[in-house]
Structure formats: structure tokens, C-alpha cells
Design a protein around this motif. Structure first.
Motif, PDB file in Angstrom:
ATOM      1  N   GLU A  43       0.847  -1.211   0.000  1.00  0.00           N
ATOM      2  CA  GLU A  43       0.000   0.000   0.000  1.00  0.00           C
ATOM      3  C   GLU A  43       0.873   1.249   0.000  1.00  0.00           C
ATOM      4  O   GLU A  43       0.605   2.219  -0.731  1.00  0.00           O
ATOM      5  N   ALA A  44       1.910   1.248   0.827  1.00  0.00           N
ATOM      6  CA  ALA A  44       2.813   2.400   0.877  1.00  0.00           C
ATOM      7  C   ALA A  44       3.508   2.599  -0.457  1.00  0.00           C
ATOM      8  O   ALA A  44       3.675   3.736  -0.929  1.00  0.00           O
ATOM      9  N   ASP A  45       3.899   1.526  -1.072  1.00  0.00           N
ATOM     10  CA  ASP A  45       4.546   1.603  -2.385  1.00  0.00           C
ATOM     11  C   ASP A  45       3.616   2.261  -3.395  1.00  0.00           C
ATOM     12  O   ASP A  45       4.023   3.126  -4.184  1.00  0.00           O
ATOM     13  N   SER A  46       2.361   1.885  -3.363  1.00  0.00           N
ATOM     14  CA  SER A  46       1.390   2.456  -4.306  1.00  0.00           C
ATOM     15  C   SER A  46       1.144   3.940  -4.050  1.00  0.00           C
ATOM     16  O   SER A  46       0.828   4.688  -4.976  1.00  0.00           O
ATOM     17  N   MET A  47       1.305   4.350  -2.817  1.00  0.00           N
ATOM     18  CA  MET A  47       1.020   5.740  -2.451  1.00  0.00           C
ATOM     19  C   MET A  47       2.096   6.713  -2.910  1.00  0.00           C
ATOM     20  O   MET A  47       1.819   7.906  -3.108  1.00  0.00           O
ATOM     21  N   LEU A  48       3.328   6.249  -3.039  1.00  0.00           N
ATOM     22  CA  LEU A  48       4.449   7.150  -3.262  1.00  0.00           C
ATOM     23  C   LEU A  48       4.275   8.033  -4.481  1.00  0.00           C
ATOM     24  O   LEU A  48       4.554   9.239  -4.446  1.00  0.00           O
ATOM     25  N   GLU A  49       3.811   7.472  -5.549  1.00  0.00           N
ATOM     26  CA  GLU A  49       3.648   8.252  -6.778  1.00  0.00           C
ATOM     27  C   GLU A  49       2.637   9.380  -6.588  1.00  0.00           C
ATOM     28  O   GLU A  49       2.839  10.520  -7.051  1.00  0.00           O
ATOM     29  N   ASN A  50       1.544   9.072  -5.882  1.00  0.00           N
ATOM     30  CA  ASN A  50       0.546  10.109  -5.609  1.00  0.00           C
ATOM     31  C   ASN A  50       1.113  11.223  -4.741  1.00  0.00           C
ATOM     32  O   ASN A  50       0.829  12.413  -4.947  1.00  0.00           O
ATOM     33  N   ILE A  51       1.912  10.838  -3.756  1.00  0.00           N
ATOM     34  CA  ILE A  51       2.497  11.832  -2.858  1.00  0.00           C
ATOM     35  C   ILE A  51       3.410  12.781  -3.624  1.00  0.00           C
ATOM     36  O   ILE A  51       3.400  13.997  -3.414  1.00  0.00           O
ATOM     37  N   VAL A  52       4.191  12.232  -4.511  1.00  0.00           N
ATOM     38  CA  VAL A  52       5.054  13.065  -5.348  1.00  0.00           C
ATOM     39  C   VAL A  52       4.212  13.996  -6.209  1.00  0.00           C
ATOM     40  O   VAL A  52       4.518  15.187  -6.367  1.00  0.00           O
ATOM     41  N   TYR A  53       3.118  13.468  -6.735  1.00  0.00           N
ATOM     42  CA  TYR A  53       2.241  14.287  -7.584  1.00  0.00           C
ATOM     43  C   TYR A  53       1.609  15.422  -6.779  1.00  0.00           C
ATOM     44  O   TYR A  53       1.547  16.565  -7.238  1.00  0.00           O
ATOM     45  N   TYR A  54       1.135  15.102  -5.576  1.00  0.00           N
ATOM     46  CA  TYR A  54       0.535  16.148  -4.738  1.00  0.00           C
ATOM     47  C   TYR A  54       1.542  17.257  -4.460  1.00  0.00           C
ATOM     48  O   TYR A  54       1.199  18.442  -4.441  1.00  0.00           O
ATOM     49  N   LYS A  55       2.800  16.875  -4.250  1.00  0.00           N
ATOM     50  CA  LYS A  55       3.824  17.886  -3.975  1.00  0.00           C
ATOM     51  C   LYS A  55       3.960  18.858  -5.143  1.00  0.00           C
ATOM     52  O   LYS A  55       4.155  20.063  -4.953  1.00  0.00           O
ATOM     53  N   SER A  56       3.832  18.360  -6.367  1.00  0.00           N
ATOM     54  CA  SER A  56       3.926  19.250  -7.526  1.00  0.00           C
ATOM     55  C   SER A  56       2.757  20.237  -7.549  1.00  0.00           C
ATOM     56  O   SER A  56       2.910  21.392  -7.967  1.00  0.00           O
ATOM     57  N   ILE A  57       1.602  19.781  -7.097  1.00  0.00           N
ATOM     58  CA  ILE A  57       0.445  20.690  -7.007  1.00  0.00           C
ATOM     59  C   ILE A  57       0.690  21.753  -5.949  1.00  0.00           C
ATOM     60  O   ILE A  57       0.433  22.946  -6.152  1.00  0.00           O
ATOM     61  N   TYR A  58       1.186  21.330  -4.779  1.00  0.00           N
ATOM     62  CA  TYR A  58       1.484  22.296  -3.718  1.00  0.00           C
ATOM     63  C   TYR A  58       2.445  23.367  -4.233  1.00  0.00           C
ATOM     64  O   TYR A  58       2.257  24.569  -4.004  1.00  0.00           O
ATOM     65  N   ALA A  59       3.491  22.919  -4.940  1.00  0.00           N
ATOM     66  CA  ALA A  59       4.494  23.861  -5.435  1.00  0.00           C
ATOM     67  C   ALA A  59       3.875  24.866  -6.385  1.00  0.00           C
ATOM     68  O   ALA A  59       4.210  26.061  -6.358  1.00  0.00           O
ATOM     69  N   ALA A  60       2.951  24.398  -7.226  1.00  0.00           N
ATOM     70  CA  ALA A  60       2.277  25.308  -8.157  1.00  0.00           C
ATOM     71  C   ALA A  60       1.426  26.326  -7.396  1.00  0.00           C
ATOM     72  O   ALA A  60       1.384  27.516  -7.738  1.00  0.00           O
ATOM     73  N   MET A  61       0.740  25.876  -6.353  1.00  0.00           N
ATOM     74  CA  MET A  61      -0.073  26.782  -5.548  1.00  0.00           C
ATOM     75  C   MET A  61       0.781  27.829  -4.841  1.00  0.00           C
ATOM     76  O   MET A  61       0.388  28.990  -4.692  1.00  0.00           O
ATOM     77  N   HIS A  62       1.966  27.427  -4.433  1.00  0.00           N
ATOM     78  CA  HIS A  62       2.802  28.317  -3.622  1.00  0.00           C
ATOM     79  C   HIS A  62       3.511  29.391  -4.433  1.00  0.00           C
ATOM     80  O   HIS A  62       4.179  30.248  -3.862  1.00  0.00           O
ATOM     81  N   LYS A  63       3.334  29.362  -5.739  1.00  0.00           N
ATOM     82  CA  LYS A  63       3.920  30.426  -6.556  1.00  0.00           C
ATOM     83  C   LYS A  63       3.213  31.761  -6.315  1.00  0.00           C
ATOM     84  O   LYS A  63       3.769  32.825  -6.575  1.00  0.00           O
ATOM     85  N   ASP A  64       1.994  31.699  -5.846  1.00  0.00           N
ATOM     86  CA  ASP A  64       1.234  32.909  -5.539  1.00  0.00           C
ATOM     87  C   ASP A  64       0.591  32.712  -4.174  1.00  0.00           C
ATOM     88  O   ASP A  64      -0.496  32.158  -4.064  1.00  0.00           O
ATOM     89  N   MET A  65       1.283  33.146  -3.106  1.00  0.00           N
ATOM     90  CA  MET A  65       0.834  32.847  -1.752  1.00  0.00           C
ATOM     91  C   MET A  65      -0.421  33.638  -1.387  1.00  0.00           C
ATOM     92  O   MET A  65      -0.507  34.841  -1.630  1.00  0.00           O
TER      93      MET A  65
END
Length: 549
Positions: A43-65
């Protein structure tokens, strides 16, 4: 601590995930236990890709705080299904006495009620300009002693006072706040003046907006004399200019966060003030300073133009020397401008002449029975019984409806979001307190509250609201010791109104308070009950002698 550090690496370091997948899986499994979760390696193995993807979304949001005033498009409504908001506003006849005289000792004027001052203004025994200069003089004399004033608005005050005098002279009388000086907590914006939120990162901030509360009081003819101290970002009583003091004991803080608001009223620096509460910030300083504070039903006062701490918990209310004064101020500040998604207008049919024997009054027996038999809370019950009120014993539903500390999850998650930009910019290092119990650490820690848990906390909150309204249904007023049990957290979460008022003094001659809880949208009943108590007891009429000089 190792698990927390690993968690941060896992969620914030794409590099570590890519380079060492096996370690990342193990870290994810271990850190999941911090969230009361258990995942298999697969289950943890399957989650890793999603976690990385979510981080890219966070980074995009943080360009305009997002700034503090960016709206949260979900509105908390405290009323469960079936609870109707009263809309039939009747005429309220304020008891403005006819024969009020100016005191022989002018300093005594500092402790006149709003209705007494209104009588003097209306009958033109004193002008608004004279009264305003009197209170500005007191603010200048005692403001530094109490460390309660952030900004004097003297020029604006005299302008508004002159306008009030001209209108009254021409026969245009707006009501009992016309020409009356007041102060406002410095998290409400007023054009042309700093709005500091009580902390160094924002101490030079000027917001080009008039807050709703200030606008409503301006329309009522009230005269703004000062923007008052609050603990940094609405927590406690320490701000960038000092620590606001308790007028009854200058070695003690005034509590907070409406620190300057409560202290200024208690010391007679202003007739009334405006505070806010998220979790005790009207009740606590009102108790410490011996003031009478009204925390209205959540959503009955628009918060537009005010600092956001917690969208679903912030409330604005008056701090005065009496329940009658609270009622007057609340009547003129309640309502909405359509800019606060949670705010509504409702009928406030306060009746100062109401026969309180007709009120259904209860007291929290499970709280009271833990008190000594000579505790002043028991004397409050005796006072009501002596007025002919039938006071019913009831078991306050404390842990039975509040088994977990929901308010901590909700308040910390929302406040961390409201000040995300402050945290990410590292300007949180400028905040006056840096201990683990203050905002910087709370904001950082709250970043690790899962969105799922925040949402579920609010779902449990909906059940809490329903069950508490069922509890309140038979009663107009429930009397509780102010800080007993979980009632402060519960009523802030459910949005029920409370009035906190002095009930006596301890052995150190410091004020003590009692709290009256009301039904949603029924501020009138608790204020009427509080007025009756104050009409028959001396506690709210006592003042710290130092400030009579």
C-alpha cells in the motif's frame, strides 16, 4: 522526533523519494502511525507516486501565496436543520434616563454607562467634542500604564464628534451611541490608520478598507478614539509594544486576546469597546478585568475588513461595563454587508423591561457541585432565586457530546492556512513569542494535520451542534462557571451566544465572573437576565480606584 523528521523528508523531498524507494516506503509506514493509520508495504509503495504528484500541485499553488483576506469559500452555519433564524425585528426602546447630571468630580464621568452618557449628549449637557476630549485625555494619561493603546485616532475622533454635535443640534439624533466615544481592537481595518494585528510582521500595515464593524458604528454616530491592543495575531496579551495590564493589578496581564478592549473599559478609558473571540478572547479578558463581554451567536456580525484567524470560529462582540450597554452596542453592530460568507442578519428583540421570572433558567449542576459551598457562583443562583426566577438544575453535556478536542484541530488547521504566507516567508520569526505554545510553532505543526482529519472534525462538529441545540431547547439561559469543563470549547464550536459578567472578587480583590449561555440567535434573553442580575448587585459598578484619580 526521528519519525517527524523523516516525515518531513518524505513529503517535502522529491529527491529522497526518487533515490531510495525502499527507505521511503519504510518511512511512510512508520510516519503513518502518527496519524493513527497502518499501511502495508504494498500500500505504501502504491502511495508514493501520488504523494510526489501532490507535492507538484502544492508547489504550483505556492507560486502565488494567499494573503489573509483571500476568502475561504465554505461557510460554517451553526444552526442545525429546523432551527429558524428570527427575522421579525421589533422596535427596541432603550432606557435613556432623563435626569442625568454631570458629576461634581469630572473623573467620575469615566465610569458612566452608555445610557447615562447618551442622556448627557442628547440633552446637550455635554457636547460630544467635550466628551471625546475627556476620554482622549484619559487614553493619553493611562494608555501607556496599561499598554492598551496601539493607535490614537484623535483627529478622526474630533472630526466625528464635531459632526455628531452638529447633527444633534439640528435635531438629527441617531440613537444612544450618537456622539459616544469608543475603541476597537486593532484587527479591524480603518482607512488611513495602521491595522497592526498586534505583531511586528504587520505593525506598519495600512489596509485601504473600512471594516464592517467600524462602518456600522460610524453610521450609529459613535466616535472612534483608539485602536486597541491585542495579543499578537489574537493570542493572549503580549503585543509588539508591550504586555497589556489588568487595571486591578498592574503586575498582572489583562489576558487576551481582546486585551486592550477589556482593560480600557475596566479602567474608564472608554465607555465601550469592540473585541473578538475565537476561543475565549472576549470571555477571558472580560473576566480578568471585570468587564461585561458579549460573545454573540456565530455569524451575526460580519467580519469583513477584520483579520482572519479562523473562518469558522471568529466572532466580534462588545465589551462594556454592563449588559445593557452590551445590548445597545450589539444592536447597532450586528448584521451583514454580504462580504462575509458566514454572516447573516437576524432580529435582536431585547427588552430591558422584561419580566425575567418568565425566563427558563438552568444551571450546570455537574459543574457547580465541584465548587465549595461558599463559592460566589452559588450566590449568583441565590440572587436569581431572590428575584423570583426558578433555577433548574441540569447536567451540562460535557464529555458525553465532546469526547475529543475538535476545536484544536479546526482552529489550528484554519489559522495555519490563514497565515501560510507568514510561515513560508519565515517572517513568523518576528512574532513576539517564539515558545512552543505560541503561533509560530502552532502554524508549523498544523501543516501536518491531514485534510481528511480536518474535514472529519467538522463533520463531528455538526453532530455536536445538533446535540447541543437539543440540550438548550428547554432553556433560555444556562448558568455555568466561566471556565468549567469543556463548555467554552463546546459553545465556541456550536456558535451559541454567551455573556460573561462580574460576580464578585477573590481574596486578592481581583474580579471573578459568571457566564450565561443562550440559544442560537437569542442574545436578548441572556442579556436581559444579565441586566437583572446587575440591577440587583454591585459587582459591575465597582472600579479600580487608581483610575478615579
Amino acid at each position: 522526533m526521528k519519525n517527524i523528521a523523516a516525515f518531513i523528508i518524505l513529503f517535502c523531498s522529491l529527491h529522497s523519494l526518487a533515490q531510495n524507494k525502499a527507505d521511503s516506503i519504510l518511512i511512510l509506514q512508520k510516519t503513518s502511525s502518527l496519524y493513527d493509520l497502518e499501511f502495508t508495504a504494498a500500500e505504501a509503495d502504491s502511495m508514493l507516486e501520488n504523494i510526489v504528484y501532490y507535492k507538484s500541485i502544492y508547489a504550483a499553488m505556492h507560486k502565488d501565496m494567499p494573503k489573509n483576506d483571500l476568502p475561504f469559500p465554505f461557510a460554517f452555519k451553526p444552526a442545525p436543520a429546523g432551527v429558524k433564524v428570527p427575522m421579525n425585528q421589533q422596535k427596541v426602546n432603550w432606557n435613556i434616563p432623563a435626569n442625568v447630571a454631570l458629576p461634581a468630580n469630572r473623573n467620575d464621568l469615566a465610569f458612566y454607562s452608555v445610557t447615562q452618557l447618551a442622556s448627557l449628549i442628547k440633552t446637550r449637557k455635554i457636547s460630544s467634542v467635550e466628551l471625546t476630549k475627556f476620554f482622549i485625555s484619559r487614553l493619553k494619561k493611562w494608555g501607556d500604564t496599561l499598554q492598551s493603546v496601539i493607535t490614537l485616532t484623535e483627529e478622526l475622533a474630533l472630526q466625528q464628534a464635531r459632526q455628531a454635535d452638529a447633527e444633534i443640534q439640528s435635531g438629527k439624533y441617531r440613537g444612544p451611541l450618537h456622539g459616544i466615544p469608543y475603541g476597537i481592537k486593532d484587527l479591524f481595518a480603518v482607512k488611513g490608520y495602521k491595522t497592526t494585528w498586534g505583531t511586528t510582521p504587520y505593525k506598519d500595515q495600512v489596509i485601504d478598507e473600512d471594516s464592517y464593524v467600524y462602518t456600522k458604528l460610524k453610521e450609529a454616530g459613535a466616535v472612534l478614539c483608539a485602536k486597541l491592543s491585542l495579543g499578537a495575531l489574537a493570542y493572549n496579551n503580549k503585543w509588539f509594544g508591550g504586555e497589556t495590564k489588568n487595571p486591578w493589578n498592574l503586575a498582572q496581564g489583562s489576558s487576551g486576546s481582546s486585551a486592550g478592549s477589556a482593560a480600557s473599559v475596566a479602567a474608564g478609558l472608554l465607555p465601550f469597546t469592540i473585541g473578538t473571540e475565537t476561543l475565549g478572547s472576549i470571555v477571558s479578558p472580560s473576566t480578568r478585568c471585570g468587564a461585561t463581554g458579549l460573545r454573540p451567536t456565530f455569524g451575526t456580525v460580519s467580519r469583513s475588513g477584520a483579520m482572519v484567524l479562523c473562518w469558522s470560529l471568529d466572532k466580534a462582540g462588545p465589551i462594556c461595563r454592563s449588559a445593557e450597554d452590551d445590548a445597545i452596542v450589539y444592536y447597532y453592530m450586528k448584521g451583514t454587508d454580504g462580504k462575509d460568507a458566514s454572516a447573516i442578519d437576524h432580529a435582536f428583540n431585547y427588552n430591558p423591561s422584561r419580566d425575567i421570572r418568565k425566563l427558563k433558567v438552568a444551571y450546570a449542576e455537574n459543574y457547580f457541585k465541584k465548587l465549595p459551598k461558599d463559592a460566589p457562583e452559588w450566590k449568583v443562583l441565590e440572587a436569581y432565586k431572590n428575584m423570583g426566577v426558578k433555577v433548574q438544575a441540569v447536567n451540562f453535556p460535557d464529555s458525553t457530546i465532546y469526547p475529543a478536542n475538535l476545536v484544536s484541530i479546526i482552529l489550528n488547521a484554519e489559522s495555519a492556512a490563514a497565515f501560510d504566507e507568514l510561515t513560508r516567508s519565515n517572517r513568523d520569526e518576528l512574532i513576539e513569542r517564539q515558545d512552543k505554545d505560541f503561533w509560530p510553532n502552532s502554524f508549523r505543526s498544523a501543516r501536518l494535520i491531514p485534510a481528511v482529519e480536518y474535514i472529519n472534525a467538522n463533520r463531528y462538529r455538526s453532530t455536536l451542534c445538533s446535540r447541543f441545540q437539543e440540550f438548550m431547547q428547554p432553556y433560555d439561559v444556562v448558568i455555568v462557571p466561566t471556565f468549567a469543563g469543556n463548555q467554552l470549547s463546546i459553545t465556541n464550536l456550536t456558535g451559541n451566544p454567551v455573556v460573561c459578567m462580574p460576580m464578585g472578587f477573590n481574596k486578592q480583590e481581583l474580579p471573578l465572573s459568571i457566564t450565561l449561555i443562550g440559544k442560537l440567535y437569542d442574545e436578548a434573553s441572556i442579556l436581559e437576565a444579565a441586566k437583572a442580575f446587575q440591577d440587583n448587585t454591585p459587582h459591575n459598578k465597582k472600579h479600580p480606584q487608581k483610575f478615579l484619580e
